[in-house]
Enzyme design. Structure first.
Site, PDB file in Angstrom:
ATOM      1  N   ASP A 258     -55.094  33.301  20.759  1.00  0.00           N
ATOM      2  CA  ASP A 258     -55.027  33.742  19.361  1.00  0.00           C
ATOM      3  C   ASP A 258     -54.958  32.543  18.429  1.00  0.00           C
ATOM      4  O   ASP A 258     -54.374  31.511  18.783  1.00  0.00           O
ATOM      5  CB  ASP A 258     -53.749  34.562  19.106  1.00  0.00           C
ATOM      6  CG  ASP A 258     -53.770  35.929  19.746  1.00  0.00           C
ATOM      7  OD1 ASP A 258     -54.863  36.455  19.981  1.00  0.00           O
ATOM      8  OD2 ASP A 258     -52.673  36.480  20.001  1.00  0.00           O
ATOM      9  N   LYS A 260     -53.119  30.544  15.676  1.00  0.00           N
ATOM     10  CA  LYS A 260     -51.716  30.462  15.260  1.00  0.00           C
ATOM     11  C   LYS A 260     -51.705  30.263  13.755  1.00  0.00           C
ATOM     12  O   LYS A 260     -52.061  29.210  13.252  1.00  0.00           O
ATOM     13  CB  LYS A 260     -50.991  29.306  15.954  1.00  0.00           C
ATOM     14  CG  LYS A 260     -49.495  29.344  15.675  1.00  0.00           C
ATOM     15  CD  LYS A 260     -48.744  28.272  16.399  1.00  0.00           C
ATOM     16  CE  LYS A 260     -47.244  28.481  16.254  1.00  0.00           C
ATOM     17  NZ  LYS A 260     -46.784  28.856  14.924  1.00  0.00           N
ATOM     18  N   ARG A 265     -43.778  35.302  10.502  1.00  0.00           N
ATOM     19  CA  ARG A 265     -43.837  36.266  11.598  1.00  0.00           C
ATOM     20  C   ARG A 265     -43.100  37.538  11.182  1.00  0.00           C
ATOM     21  O   ARG A 265     -42.007  37.480  10.625  1.00  0.00           O
ATOM     22  CB  ARG A 265     -43.201  35.669  12.853  1.00  0.00           C
ATOM     23  CG  ARG A 265     -43.364  36.539  14.104  1.00  0.00           C
ATOM     24  CD  ARG A 265     -42.940  35.787  15.338  1.00  0.00           C
ATOM     25  NE  ARG A 265     -43.042  36.586  16.546  1.00  0.00           N
ATOM     26  CZ  ARG A 265     -42.792  36.128  17.777  1.00  0.00           C
ATOM     27  NH1 ARG A 265     -42.449  34.864  17.944  1.00  0.00           N
ATOM     28  NH2 ARG A 265     -42.901  36.919  18.830  1.00  0.00           N
ATOM     29  N   ARG A 280     -38.555  37.083  11.550  1.00  0.00           N
ATOM     30  CA  ARG A 280     -38.277  36.458  12.851  1.00  0.00           C
ATOM     31  C   ARG A 280     -36.781  36.432  13.135  1.00  0.00           C
ATOM     32  O   ARG A 280     -36.342  36.543  14.267  1.00  0.00           O
ATOM     33  CB  ARG A 280     -38.858  35.042  12.830  1.00  0.00           C
ATOM     34  CG  ARG A 280     -38.656  34.263  14.119  1.00  0.00           C
ATOM     35  CD  ARG A 280     -38.999  32.803  13.908  1.00  0.00           C
ATOM     36  NE  ARG A 280     -38.693  32.048  15.112  1.00  0.00           N
ATOM     37  CZ  ARG A 280     -39.599  31.523  15.917  1.00  0.00           C
ATOM     38  NH1 ARG A 280     -40.874  31.674  15.651  1.00  0.00           N
ATOM     39  NH2 ARG A 280     -39.246  30.845  16.991  1.00  0.00           N
ATOM     40  N   GLU A 310     -48.433  38.307  11.853  1.00  0.00           N
ATOM     41  CA  GLU A 310     -48.120  37.205  10.940  1.00  0.00           C
ATOM     42  C   GLU A 310     -48.590  37.594   9.545  1.00  0.00           C
ATOM     43  O   GLU A 310     -49.742  37.995   9.355  1.00  0.00           O
ATOM     44  CB  GLU A 310     -48.836  35.934  11.401  1.00  0.00           C
ATOM     45  CG  GLU A 310     -48.300  34.662  10.805  1.00  0.00           C
ATOM     46  CD  GLU A 310     -47.173  34.036  11.624  1.00  0.00           C
ATOM     47  OE1 GLU A 310     -46.602  33.038  11.152  1.00  0.00           O
ATOM     48  OE2 GLU A 310     -46.854  34.545  12.711  1.00  0.00           O
ATOM     49  N   PHE A 350     -50.804  40.806  16.368  1.00  0.00           N
ATOM     50  CA  PHE A 350     -51.095  40.242  17.691  1.00  0.00           C
ATOM     51  C   PHE A 350     -50.384  40.948  18.849  1.00  0.00           C
ATOM     52  O   PHE A 350     -50.649  40.649  20.006  1.00  0.00           O
ATOM     53  CB  PHE A 350     -50.798  38.735  17.740  1.00  0.00           C
ATOM     54  CG  PHE A 350     -49.398  38.344  17.341  1.00  0.00           C
ATOM     55  CD1 PHE A 350     -48.330  38.525  18.207  1.00  0.00           C
ATOM     56  CD2 PHE A 350     -49.159  37.769  16.093  1.00  0.00           C
ATOM     57  CE1 PHE A 350     -47.046  38.158  17.848  1.00  0.00           C
ATOM     58  CE2 PHE A 350     -47.867  37.397  15.723  1.00  0.00           C
ATOM     59  CZ  PHE A 350     -46.808  37.592  16.609  1.00  0.00           C
ATOM     60  N   ARG A 427     -37.971  32.760  25.969  1.00  0.00           N
ATOM     61  CA  ARG A 427     -38.994  31.728  25.819  1.00  0.00           C
ATOM     62  C   ARG A 427     -39.525  31.415  27.211  1.00  0.00           C
ATOM     63  O   ARG A 427     -38.763  31.112  28.111  1.00  0.00           O
ATOM     64  CB  ARG A 427     -38.392  30.471  25.191  1.00  0.00           C
ATOM     65  CG  ARG A 427     -39.418  29.410  24.811  1.00  0.00           C
ATOM     66  CD  ARG A 427     -38.718  28.147  24.338  1.00  0.00           C
ATOM     67  NE  ARG A 427     -37.890  28.368  23.175  1.00  0.00           N
ATOM     68  CZ  ARG A 427     -38.347  28.394  21.922  1.00  0.00           C
ATOM     69  NH1 ARG A 427     -39.645  28.223  21.685  1.00  0.00           N
ATOM     70  NH2 ARG A 427     -37.523  28.602  20.907  1.00  0.00           N
ATOM     71  N   LYS A 433     -47.839  27.358  22.970  1.00  0.00           N
ATOM     72  CA  LYS A 433     -48.381  26.864  21.705  1.00  0.00           C
ATOM     73  C   LYS A 433     -49.197  25.602  21.932  1.00  0.00           C
ATOM     74  O   LYS A 433     -48.743  24.693  22.623  1.00  0.00           O
ATOM     75  CB  LYS A 433     -47.245  26.513  20.731  1.00  0.00           C
ATOM     76  CG  LYS A 433     -46.655  27.659  19.990  1.00  0.00           C
ATOM     77  CD  LYS A 433     -45.642  27.197  18.968  1.00  0.00           C
ATOM     78  CE  LYS A 433     -44.302  26.922  19.596  1.00  0.00           C
ATOM     79  NZ  LYS A 433     -43.222  26.765  18.608  1.00  0.00           N
TER      80      LYS A 433
END
EC number: 6.5.1.1
Length: 601
Positions: A258, A260, A265, A280, A310, A350, A427, A433
């Site tokens: 995707d 970024k 967010r 977020r 986003e 997303f 995470r 990223k």
């Protein structure tokens, strides 16, 4: 349940720095709490009246209001209260001392109040809720009277923590991770239940609600818990790498990639005709985006869902993507409808986590994305994030450069296949990223937490001019120092910084902060800033990843520079110590390690 019980535990917690001891003591408090009000007890422990996502007002009581309330409650002249506060620097301690003095001189009995009339948690909670929700003409005086009434009934220790709670500065060093562990011990039979409690919290980010479910239905009830519209899911987080070859290898050779986007967010919830938008940080930001509410209502299908995307500022003429700063300009404008005209937005979706009573967090990304695409009608405002599927490095690089050229920050590389679930609150390597490189600098920026401040010299003498920054260690729920930042601030930002830090100043280091370096002032770990630097280097001055790379040394950032505040991130969303270590291991190594900077200058 008496509020005195909570105050006594807070007094003990404040004096402890060991997380294990904090957790054990907190578990003891929870196990002794009245089960009928366990949710309220948990919120009070968190230093709030209700979860942020409800969008209810905060207490918002300033120092002058509190000084007035303390003055009334203790029959002390306001100037005397203010002078004592200037001397001590802690209004909670001021209240404790004045209440102690009042008791010892017998004024309490003269005023007709009795120490036998104990302050109940229910009473404290309902009164403070009224303080927070009271608005309009005469609200100021009513708030002061309500607070003064509570303080009159409070004993010295209760008064101390009532005032600190109202200030938003409990100072007992408890993070959500510690509360989760304590709940597992208190209600789940031990530390082994932590994973069950954490999973439930990740799906429904409301600790009070989770505690209530446990005490009413048992720990087993959490295993079947599903997301609920109106209660935000803790967002899935990505790891970071700067090498496309390594990224593709990490995700198994093929991935969904995707753009970024450089925006905010947002987690969007819909139930019938009601739409909620959460940041977020899981705060309710629906009122900031009436245009997004309208777009979602018009251009999506489904009675009930939770989706993620986003919100990005776009040029009103060309439709080109604008920067995150433009979005922040919009948020600062008082007239929201004027802001909508000046700073229009698009929403790039997303992910989908919940749809028509089905939990999709356990389903593969390809299933989630396919359903997401099917519920968005063709339109110019709500779109699926621009994406491709790749299985070679050349395509990944090409798409990355295209994203950069079109105003993006880079790309998000996402694993596909049956194991590519939505890892709420975690995470991991399912999302990675890839952001643009910075010439002669670190491969990526980092988001660090302010834990202390240093006074400047010359024209900045007596004012904060540099910051002690820390990374988050989720394993220990602590913040480990990484660097001292003195550059990148404008004069205006430095003036604002002075005010910000004075409001969260501490007399001693926060229990969750791990630092060898002693700043001029310690602060609550609240603010997150984006930082760039030349490289990550070994340093004996800092505690980030101490003893991991070299004995008696940690990792630091060389020539750090402030870029911007990250108000959209909570301290626990900051760059982790493991990420700092990963960045250090990935950067090109020189024959001789760069010497540590003398950060005392």
């Amino acid at each position: 349940m008496e509020f005195k019980v909570i105050a006594e535990y807070f007094d003990k917690l404040e004096k402890i720095s060991s997380r294990l001891q904090l957790t054990a003591l907190l578990a003891d408090l929870l196990s002794k709490s009245d089960k009928a009000i366990i949710d309220k007890v948990v919120y009070i422990i968190q230093g709030k009246l209700w979860p942020d996502f409800l969008g209810y007002p905060e207490l918002g009581i300033g120092e002058k209001f509190l000084i007035k309330a303390i003055s009334i409650a203790t029959n002390t002249d306001e100037n005397s209260v203010e002078n004592l506060y200037k001397s001590i620097g802690d209004l909670g301690e001021v209240a404790r001392r004045l209440k102690s003095k009042q008791q010892s001189t017998g004024i309490l009995g003269f005023l007709g109040t009795s120490s036998k009339e104990s302050l109940k948690v229910d009473k404290v909670y309902s009164t403070l809720s009224k303080v927070a929700l009271t608005t309009g003409e005469g609200s100021r005086d009513l708030k002061i009277r309500l607070l003064a009434g509570l303080l009159k009934k409070a004993d010295p220790l209760e008064a101390k923590f009532l005032v600190r709670f109202v200030e938003g500065r409990l100072r007992v060093g408890i993070g959500d991770a510690t509360v989760l562990d304590a709940m597992a011990i208190a209600f789940g039979g031990g530390q082994s239940a932590s994973e069950i409690v954490e999973r439930a919290y990740n799906l429904r980010a409301d600790l009070g609600n989770i505690a209530k479910i446990i005490v009413e239905k048992g720990i087993e009830a959490l295993k079947t818990l599903k997301p609920e519209v109106g209660i935000p899911i803790r967002p899935m987080l990505a790891e970071r790498l700067s090498n496309p070859e390594e990224i593709l290898k990490k995700v198994g050779g093929s991935a969904l990639v995707d753009y970024k986007y450089d925006g905010e967010r947002a987690q969007i919830h819909k139930k019938d005709d009601k739409i909620f938008i959460f940041s977020r940080r899981l705060e309710n930001i629906t009122s900031q985006y009436p245009d997004v509410v309208e777009y979602i209502s018009k251009y999506t299908e489904g009675k009930e869902f939770i989706i993620e995307g986003e919100i990005v500022a776009v040029d009103p003429e060309s439709g080109e993507i604008r920067s995150f700063q433009e979005l922040m300009h919009r948020k600062r404008k008082s007239d929201i409808y004027e802001a909508i005209k000046e700073y229009p937005v698009n929403v790039f979706l997303f992910d989908l986590m919940y749809y028509e009573d089905v939990d999709y967090t356990t389903k593969p990304l390809e299933v989630r994305r396919k359903l997401l695409e099917s519920i968005v009608k063709p339109n110019d405002y709500v779109k699926i994030a621009h994406h491709i599927q790749v299985n070679n490095v050349e395509d990944l690089k090409s798409f990355f450069y295209r994203a950069i050229s079109e105003g993006g920050e880079g790309v998000m590389v996402k694993a596909i296949g049956k194991d590519a679930i939505y890892q709420a609150g975690a995470r991991g390597w399912l999302w990675i990223k890839l952001k643009r490189d910075y010439q002669s600098e670190m491969a990526d920026t980092v988001d660090l937490v302010v834990v202390g401040g240093f006074y400047g010299k010359g024209k900045r003498g007596g004012k904060i001019s540099s910051l002690l920054m820390a990374a988050y260690n989720p394993k220990t729920d602590t913040f480990e120092s990484v660097c001292k930042v003195a550059s990148g601030f404008s004069d205006e930002q430095l003036d604002e910084l002075q005010k910000k830090l004075m409001e969260i100043k501490r007399d001693i280091k926060h229990p969750r902060v791990n630092s060898k370096m002693e700043p001029d002032i310690w602060v609550e770990p609240v603010y997150v800033a984006e930082i760039i630097g030349a490289e990550i280097t070994i340093s004996p001055l800092h505690t980030c990843c101490q003893d991991v790379v070299e004995k008696d040394a940690g990792l630091s950032i060389r020539f750090p520079r402030f870029i911007r505040w990250r108000d959209d991130k909570s301290p626990e969303d900051a760059t982790t110590t493991d990420e700092i270590l990963e960045m250090y291991n990935k950067q090109p190594k020189k024959k001789i390690e760069s010497p540590p900077i003398d950060e005392s200058v």
